[in-house]
Design a protein around this motif. Structure first.
Motif, PDB file in Angstrom:
ATOM      1  N   ASP A  11     -33.775  47.407 -22.350  1.00 53.79           N
ATOM      2  CA  ASP A  11     -32.619  46.442 -22.729  1.00 53.79           C
ATOM      3  C   ASP A  11     -32.413  45.059 -21.845  1.00 53.79           C
ATOM      4  O   ASP A  11     -31.450  44.806 -21.762  1.00 53.79           O
ATOM      5  N   ILE A  12     -33.678  44.695 -21.374  1.00 48.21           N
ATOM      6  CA  ILE A  12     -33.406  43.376 -20.885  1.00 48.21           C
ATOM      7  C   ILE A  12     -33.655  42.225 -21.658  1.00 48.21           C
ATOM      8  O   ILE A  12     -34.798  41.864 -22.317  1.00 48.21           O
ATOM      9  N   ASN A  13     -32.717  41.362 -22.219  1.00 46.80           N
ATOM     10  CA  ASN A  13     -32.629  40.313 -23.276  1.00 46.80           C
ATOM     11  C   ASN A  13     -33.430  39.286 -22.877  1.00 46.80           C
ATOM     12  O   ASN A  13     -34.081  38.487 -24.024  1.00 46.80           O
ATOM     13  N   MET A  14     -34.190  39.191 -21.625  1.00 45.04           N
ATOM     14  CA  MET A  14     -35.093  37.996 -21.212  1.00 45.04           C
ATOM     15  C   MET A  14     -36.331  38.292 -21.907  1.00 45.04           C
ATOM     16  O   MET A  14     -37.288  37.702 -22.110  1.00 45.04           O
ATOM     17  N   LEU A  15     -36.761  39.683 -22.059  1.00 44.17           N
ATOM     18  CA  LEU A  15     -38.000  40.044 -22.461  1.00 44.17           C
ATOM     19  C   LEU A  15     -38.295  39.997 -24.051  1.00 44.17           C
ATOM     20  O   LEU A  15     -38.074  40.989 -24.575  1.00 44.17           O
ATOM     21  N   GLY A  16     -38.603  38.917 -24.530  1.00 42.98           N
ATOM     22  CA  GLY A  16     -38.434  38.663 -25.988  1.00 42.98           C
ATOM     23  C   GLY A  16     -39.960  38.284 -26.222  1.00 42.98           C
ATOM     24  O   GLY A  16     -41.181  38.406 -25.537  1.00 42.98           O
ATOM     25  N   ALA A  17     -40.248  37.719 -27.342  1.00 43.90           N
ATOM     26  CA  ALA A  17     -41.422  36.987 -27.808  1.00 43.90           C
ATOM     27  C   ALA A  17     -42.373  36.510 -26.758  1.00 43.90           C
ATOM     28  O   ALA A  17     -41.679  35.600 -26.165  1.00 43.90           O
ATOM     29  N   GLY A  18     -43.491  36.588 -26.499  1.00 46.51           N
ATOM     30  CA  GLY A  18     -44.247  35.930 -25.705  1.00 46.51           C
ATOM     31  C   GLY A  18     -44.108  36.289 -24.227  1.00 46.51           C
ATOM     32  O   GLY A  18     -45.001  35.892 -23.352  1.00 46.51           O
ATOM     33  N   SER A  19     -43.394  37.187 -24.105  1.00 40.93           N
ATOM     34  CA  SER A  19     -43.390  37.919 -22.406  1.00 40.93           C
ATOM     35  C   SER A  19     -44.281  38.735 -22.246  1.00 40.93           C
ATOM     36  O   SER A  19     -44.893  39.466 -23.259  1.00 40.93           O
ATOM     37  N   ASP A  85     -42.581  32.508 -19.396  1.00 41.82           N
ATOM     38  CA  ASP A  85     -43.125  31.281 -18.718  1.00 41.82           C
ATOM     39  C   ASP A  85     -42.184  30.749 -17.640  1.00 41.82           C
ATOM     40  O   ASP A  85     -42.606  30.099 -16.937  1.00 41.82           O
ATOM     41  N   GLU A  86     -40.720  30.963 -17.642  1.00 46.76           N
ATOM     42  CA  GLU A  86     -40.142  30.778 -16.561  1.00 46.76           C
ATOM     43  C   GLU A  86     -39.737  31.495 -15.476  1.00 46.76           C
ATOM     44  O   GLU A  86     -39.529  31.352 -14.409  1.00 46.76           O
ATOM     45  N   TYR A  87     -39.802  32.872 -15.710  1.00 46.62           N
ATOM     46  CA  TYR A  87     -39.506  33.672 -14.607  1.00 46.62           C
ATOM     47  C   TYR A  87     -40.108  34.971 -14.461  1.00 46.62           C
ATOM     48  O   TYR A  87     -40.916  35.291 -15.359  1.00 46.62           O
ATOM     49  N   GLU A 134     -28.961  40.575 -12.317  1.00 49.29           N
ATOM     50  CA  GLU A 134     -28.252  40.915 -13.324  1.00 49.29           C
ATOM     51  C   GLU A 134     -28.214  42.419 -13.825  1.00 49.29           C
ATOM     52  O   GLU A 134     -29.276  42.949 -13.627  1.00 49.29           O
ATOM     53  N   VAL A 135     -27.062  42.930 -14.354  1.00 46.47           N
ATOM     54  CA  VAL A 135     -27.098  44.168 -14.790  1.00 46.47           C
ATOM     55  C   VAL A 135     -27.832  44.241 -16.116  1.00 46.47           C
ATOM     56  O   VAL A 135     -27.338  43.581 -17.056  1.00 46.47           O
ATOM     57  N   SER A 136     -28.717  45.098 -16.186  1.00 43.45           N
ATOM     58  CA  SER A 136     -29.640  45.138 -17.793  1.00 43.45           C
ATOM     59  C   SER A 136     -28.766  46.201 -18.519  1.00 43.45           C
ATOM     60  O   SER A 136     -28.620  45.761 -19.677  1.00 43.45           O
ATOM     61  N   GLN A 137     -28.401  47.219 -18.119  1.00 41.76           N
ATOM     62  CA  GLN A 137     -27.789  48.363 -18.730  1.00 41.76           C
ATOM     63  C   GLN A 137     -26.945  49.022 -18.019  1.00 41.76           C
ATOM     64  O   GLN A 137     -27.282  49.583 -16.763  1.00 41.76           O
ATOM     65  N   VAL A 138     -26.002  49.540 -18.499  1.00 45.49           N
ATOM     66  CA  VAL A 138     -25.028  50.624 -17.815  1.00 45.49           C
ATOM     67  C   VAL A 138     -24.704  51.763 -18.697  1.00 45.49           C
ATOM     68  O   VAL A 138     -24.172  52.945 -18.627  1.00 45.49           O
ATOM     69  N   VAL A 139     -25.103  51.909 -19.898  1.00 44.37           N
ATOM     70  CA  VAL A 139     -24.931  52.618 -21.032  1.00 44.37           C
ATOM     71  C   VAL A 139     -25.648  54.142 -20.998  1.00 44.37           C
ATOM     72  O   VAL A 139     -24.994  55.096 -21.481  1.00 44.37           O
ATOM     73  N   ALA A 141     -27.574  57.160 -18.795  1.00 44.33           N
ATOM     74  CA  ALA A 141     -27.458  57.972 -17.287  1.00 44.33           C
ATOM     75  C   ALA A 141     -28.075  57.037 -16.363  1.00 44.33           C
ATOM     76  O   ALA A 141     -27.910  56.951 -15.095  1.00 44.33           O
ATOM     77  N   THR A 142     -29.500  56.364 -16.758  1.00 47.15           N
ATOM     78  CA  THR A 142     -30.187  55.512 -15.892  1.00 47.15           C
ATOM     79  C   THR A 142     -29.627  53.894 -15.878  1.00 47.15           C
ATOM     80  O   THR A 142     -29.553  53.554 -17.030  1.00 47.15           O
ATOM     81  N   LYS A 143     -29.298  53.413 -14.830  1.00 47.49           N
ATOM     82  CA  LYS A 143     -28.652  52.169 -14.798  1.00 47.49           C
ATOM     83  C   LYS A 143     -29.778  51.006 -14.344  1.00 47.49           C
ATOM     84  O   LYS A 143     -30.885  51.621 -13.733  1.00 47.49           O
ATOM     85  N   GLY A 144     -29.670  49.816 -15.095  1.00 51.83           N
ATOM     86  CA  GLY A 144     -30.869  49.147 -14.605  1.00 51.83           C
ATOM     87  C   GLY A 144     -30.373  47.567 -14.169  1.00 51.83           C
ATOM     88  O   GLY A 144     -29.192  47.202 -14.441  1.00 51.83           O
ATOM     89  N   ILE A 145     -31.046  47.064 -13.408  1.00 49.79           N
ATOM     90  CA  ILE A 145     -30.857  45.824 -12.755  1.00 49.79           C
ATOM     91  C   ILE A 145     -32.187  44.985 -12.837  1.00 49.79           C
ATOM     92  O   ILE A 145     -33.189  45.497 -12.568  1.00 49.79           O
ATOM     93  N   HIS A 146     -32.130  43.663 -12.986  1.00 47.33           N
ATOM     94  CA  HIS A 146     -33.512  42.897 -13.131  1.00 47.33           C
ATOM     95  C   HIS A 146     -33.015  41.494 -12.319  1.00 47.33           C
ATOM     96  O   HIS A 146     -31.904  41.124 -12.581  1.00 47.33           O
ATOM     97  N   GLY A 147     -34.025  41.358 -11.655  1.00 47.60           N
ATOM     98  CA  GLY A 147     -33.988  39.860 -11.129  1.00 47.60           C
ATOM     99  C   GLY A 147     -34.582  38.660 -11.908  1.00 47.60           C
ATOM    100  O   GLY A 147     -35.298  38.891 -12.767  1.00 47.60           O
ATOM    101  N   LEU A 148     -34.168  37.603 -11.707  1.00 41.89           N
ATOM    102  CA  LEU A 148     -34.603  36.442 -12.390  1.00 41.89           C
ATOM    103  C   LEU A 148     -35.296  35.439 -11.404  1.00 41.89           C
ATOM    104  O   LEU A 148     -34.424  34.475 -10.876  1.00 41.89           O
TER     105      LEU A 148
END
Length: 160
Positions: A11-19, A85-87, A134-139, A141-148
């Motif tokens: 659930d990382i919203n930066m990972l879309g088309a072309g990533s 392309d950016e990150y 940024e917090v990717s998700q907390v919903v 049991a596994t929590k996510g953090i991702h850097g840009l």
């Protein structure tokens, strides 16, 4: 599938088309599965929902053998790493949000060391001064953090 080192519902919203996403492969004969596409979602996914929809994406899978120069971190992947392309997007996943942050930072240091020949101390200072985590998700049991990590900061840097 809750997220883990093999991917899952990150659930990382930066990972879309072309990533591109680099996943560690932990078992011989591993398979690939995708699902749960979102048309829109905020960082954190705090309420177990996003704007869900059906999709027919096209994926290109490439297996990078251990030790390949194309793997973006030193020492091999411990968690997924995204690339746009950016990150560069190092990912930390753990049931404890603090540990997820530590994992994201470790991946980021490995990435900066491999991609830009940066020593660990300089990489840590750079991450503290110039990288958003940024917090990717907390919903789940596994929590996510991702850097840009902004690639434009290294536009004139060669890893050679």
């Amino acid at each position: 599938m809750p997220p883990a080192e093999y991917g899952g519902n990150m659930d990382i919203n930066m990972l879309g088309a072309g990533s591109t996403v680099y996943y560690p492969v932990n078992v011989e004969g591993a398979m690939f599965y995708t699902g749960d596409p979102h048309a829109a979602q905020g960082d954190g996914e705090v309420a177990l929902t996003a704007l869900e929809h059906s999709m027919r994406p096209t994926f290109r899978l490439t297996l990078l053998k251990a030790g390949s120069d194309e793997i973006p971190v030193t020492g091999g992947l411990t968690n997924p790493i995204g690339e746009t392309d950016e990150y560069w997007i190092p990912v930390g996943l753990d049931p404890d949000l603090d540990e997820a942050m530590k994992e994201a930072v470790r991946q980021a240091i490995g990435l900066l060391t491999a991609q830009y020949d940066m020593d660990r101390a300089t990489a840590l200072a750079y991450l503290s001064a110039a990288t958003d985590f940024e917090v990717s998700q907390v919903v789940d049991a596994t929590k996510g953090i991702h850097g840009l990590i902004d690639k434009s900061h290294f536009a004139n840097v060669s890893a050679e």
